[in-house]
Enzyme design. Structure first.
Site, PDB file in Angstrom:
ATOM      1  N   GLU A  63      -6.614   4.390   8.134  1.00 16.10           N
ATOM      2  CA  GLU A  63      -6.495   5.828   7.842  1.00 16.10           C
ATOM      3  C   GLU A  63      -7.801   6.367   7.247  1.00 16.10           C
ATOM      4  OE1 GLU A  63      -2.846   5.479   5.601  1.00 16.10           O
ATOM      5  OE2 GLU A  63      -1.836   4.864   7.442  1.00 16.10           O
TER       6      GLU A  63
ATOM      7  N   ASN B 179       0.854  -1.187   0.000  1.00 20.56           N
ATOM      8  CA  ASN B 179       0.000   0.000   0.000  1.00 20.56           C
ATOM      9  C   ASN B 179       0.891   1.239   0.000  1.00 20.56           C
ATOM     10  OD1 ASN B 179      -1.788   2.078   0.542  1.00 20.56           O
ATOM     11  ND2 ASN B 179      -2.106   1.494   2.695  1.00 20.56           N
ATOM     12  N   TRP B 180       0.938   1.915  -1.142  1.00 18.13           N
ATOM     13  CA  TRP B 180       1.837   3.075  -1.257  1.00 18.13           C
ATOM     14  C   TRP B 180       1.277   4.314  -0.564  1.00 18.13           C
ATOM     15  CZ3 TRP B 180       3.644   3.183  -7.116  1.00 18.13           C
ATOM     16  CH2 TRP B 180       4.266   1.952  -7.408  1.00 18.13           C
ATOM     17  N   LYS B 181       0.041   4.264  -0.133  1.00 18.18           N
ATOM     18  CA  LYS B 181      -0.624   5.430   0.466  1.00 18.18           C
ATOM     19  C   LYS B 181      -0.496   6.631  -0.484  1.00 18.18           C
ATOM     20  CE  LYS B 181       0.674   3.559   4.899  1.00 18.18           C
ATOM     21  NZ  LYS B 181       0.433   3.652   6.309  1.00 18.18           N
TER      22      LYS B 181
ATOM     23  N   HIS C  69      -9.349   0.755   5.390  1.00 21.37           N
ATOM     24  CA  HIS C  69      -8.016   0.976   5.971  1.00 21.37           C
ATOM     25  C   HIS C  69      -8.166   1.909   7.177  1.00 21.37           C
ATOM     26  CE1 HIS C  69      -3.888   2.321   6.468  1.00 21.37           C
ATOM     27  NE2 HIS C  69      -3.528   1.236   5.799  1.00 21.37           N
TER      28      HIS C  69
ATOM     29  N   GLY D  46       2.729   2.140  10.635  1.00 22.79           N
ATOM     30  CA  GLY D  46       3.610   3.283  10.434  1.00 22.79           C
ATOM     31  C   GLY D  46       4.323   3.736  11.685  1.00 22.79           C
TER      32      GLY D  46
ATOM     33  N   GLY E   4       3.035  -1.073   4.208  1.00 19.82           N
ATOM     34  CA  GLY E   4       2.955   0.342   3.864  1.00 19.82           C
ATOM     35  C   GLY E   4       4.324   0.872   3.488  1.00 19.82           C
ATOM     36  N   GLY E   5       4.974   1.542   4.444  1.00 22.10           N
ATOM     37  CA  GLY E   5       6.246   2.220   4.205  1.00 22.10           C
ATOM     38  C   GLY E   5       7.274   1.400   3.434  1.00 22.10           C
TER      39      GLY E   5
ATOM     40  N   SER F 109       4.052  -2.235  10.106  1.00 20.82           N
ATOM     41  CA  SER F 109       5.516  -2.169  10.228  1.00 20.82           C
ATOM     42  C   SER F 109       6.228  -3.453   9.785  1.00 20.82           C
ATOM     43  CB  SER F 109       5.912  -1.791  11.661  1.00 20.82           C
ATOM     44  OG  SER F 109       5.368  -0.518  11.991  1.00 20.82           O
TER      45      SER F 109
ATOM     46  N   GLU G 291      -4.639  -5.410  10.797  1.00 21.41           N
ATOM     47  CA  GLU G 291      -3.614  -4.385  11.006  1.00 21.41           C
ATOM     48  C   GLU G 291      -3.882  -3.664  12.321  1.00 21.41           C
ATOM     49  OE1 GLU G 291      -1.853  -2.935   7.106  1.00 21.41           O
ATOM     50  OE2 GLU G 291      -3.772  -1.930   7.250  1.00 21.41           O
TER      51      GLU G 291
HETATM   52  C1  PEP Z   1      -0.419   0.064   5.957  1.00 18.70           C
HETATM   53  O1  PEP Z   1      -0.417   1.175   5.443  1.00 18.70           O
HETATM   54  O2  PEP Z   1      -1.388  -0.695   5.764  1.00 18.70           O
HETATM   55  C2  PEP Z   1       0.708  -0.347   6.792  1.00 18.70           C
HETATM   56  C3  PEP Z   1       0.683  -1.529   7.349  1.00 18.70           C
HETATM   57  O3  PEP Z   1       1.741   0.560   6.933  1.00 18.70           O
HETATM   58  P1  PEP Z   1       3.210   0.266   7.551  1.00 18.70           P
HETATM   59  O4  PEP Z   1       3.702  -1.015   6.922  1.00 18.70           O
HETATM   60  O5  PEP Z   1       4.010   1.445   7.149  1.00 18.70           O
HETATM   61  O6  PEP Z   1       3.058   0.110   9.023  1.00 18.70           O
END
Ligand code: PEP
Length: 260
Positions: free
Chosen positions: A105, A11-13, A103, A179, A239-240, A218, A173
């Protein structure tokens, strides 16, 4: 036992314009191809922002990359006067296979509640797109209700009243791990996945054995293998770390890691 193909989704957000997206997809595909990654054995999906979907689709098709494409959101409406929204039909024309729904967010910054999320799951089913339904508890909820109550409740709410149930994926999650660099232990993730699968089984029967349950929060190349050892964890939502082609390729190649 049902074989479930592991899914590694990035997920590039809200990151990267369409030119940067092309560069990242190229690097990712080349890295994985060079290492002879078997995409049928471990599916790899990129989930860029809407503005990059068309470029990503064109590149993936032209180069015959075996990457899957996902979108970060879907409108609950099929069409009409909903300025700024993107419909399922528009996404499926772009060969979008997966869409993130719920999600944390979106739940937090766009006030998406259970009824919106359930409507978006229905919209995904009607467009033949597989929703990746994201669930997870905050730190306060963890303290108050324990580890699985909130995720299970969110899963059941998202699936409630679906008339046209099709394939779906769940991403567990924990909000406190997204994040933040904080991470659930593989045992915590596995225990919640067991509860989620049991709840789906109670409600929908055998379907539960086919549902892929991902862990997210993470995840990095250095910690993915532990999660993937859980019998009920069928992949990860990243994500990141998905913005770095080498790191994300390392996550997709988790089977090659030595687990101590
Ligand atoms: C996400 O955006 O779904 C996520 C899990 O982010 P990160 O891996 O950065 O914690």
């Amino acid at each position: 036992m049902t074989e479930r193909t592991p899914l590694i989704a990035g997920n590039w957000k809200m990151n990267l314009d369409h030119l940067q997206a092309i560069a990242l997809i190229q690097k990712l595909a080349w890295t994985l191809n060079e290492k002879n990654h078997d995409f049928k054995d471990v599916e790899v999906c990129v989930i860029p922002p809407f503005t990059s979907l068309r470029s990503a689709q064109t590149l993936i098709e032209a180069e015959k990359f075996e990457l899957s494409l996902g979108a970060q959101d879907i409108s609950k409406h099929a069409s009409g006067a909903y300025t700024g929204e993107i419909s399922g039909a528009m996404l499926s024309k772009l060969a979008v296979k997966y869409v993130l729904v719920g999600h944390s967010e979106r739940r937090q910054y766009h006030n998406e509640d259970d009824s919106v999320i359930s409507a978006k799951v229905a919209a995904s089913f009607s467009s033949n797109i597989t929703p990746i339904i994201c669930v997870g508890e905050t730190q306060e909820q963890l303290q108050e209700f324990g580890p699985s109550a909130i995720p299970v409740k969110q899963v059941l709410a998202a699936l409630e009243g679906q008339e046209n149930l099709r394939e779906f994926v769940i991403a567990y999650e924990p909000v406190w791990a997204i994040g933040t660099g904080e991470i659930a232990t593989p045992e915590q993730a596995e225990n919640v996945a067991v509860e989620i699968r049991a709840a789906i089984g109670q409600k929908f029967g055998d379907v539960a054995e086919q549902v892929r349950i991902l862990y997210g929060g993470s995840v990095k190349a250095g910690n993915v293998a532990g999660f993937m050892q859980g019998a009920n964890i069928d992949g990860v939502l990243v994500g990141g770390a998905s913005l770095d082609s080498a790191e994300f390729a390392g996550i997709a190649r988790y089977k090659k890691h030595i687990v101590l």
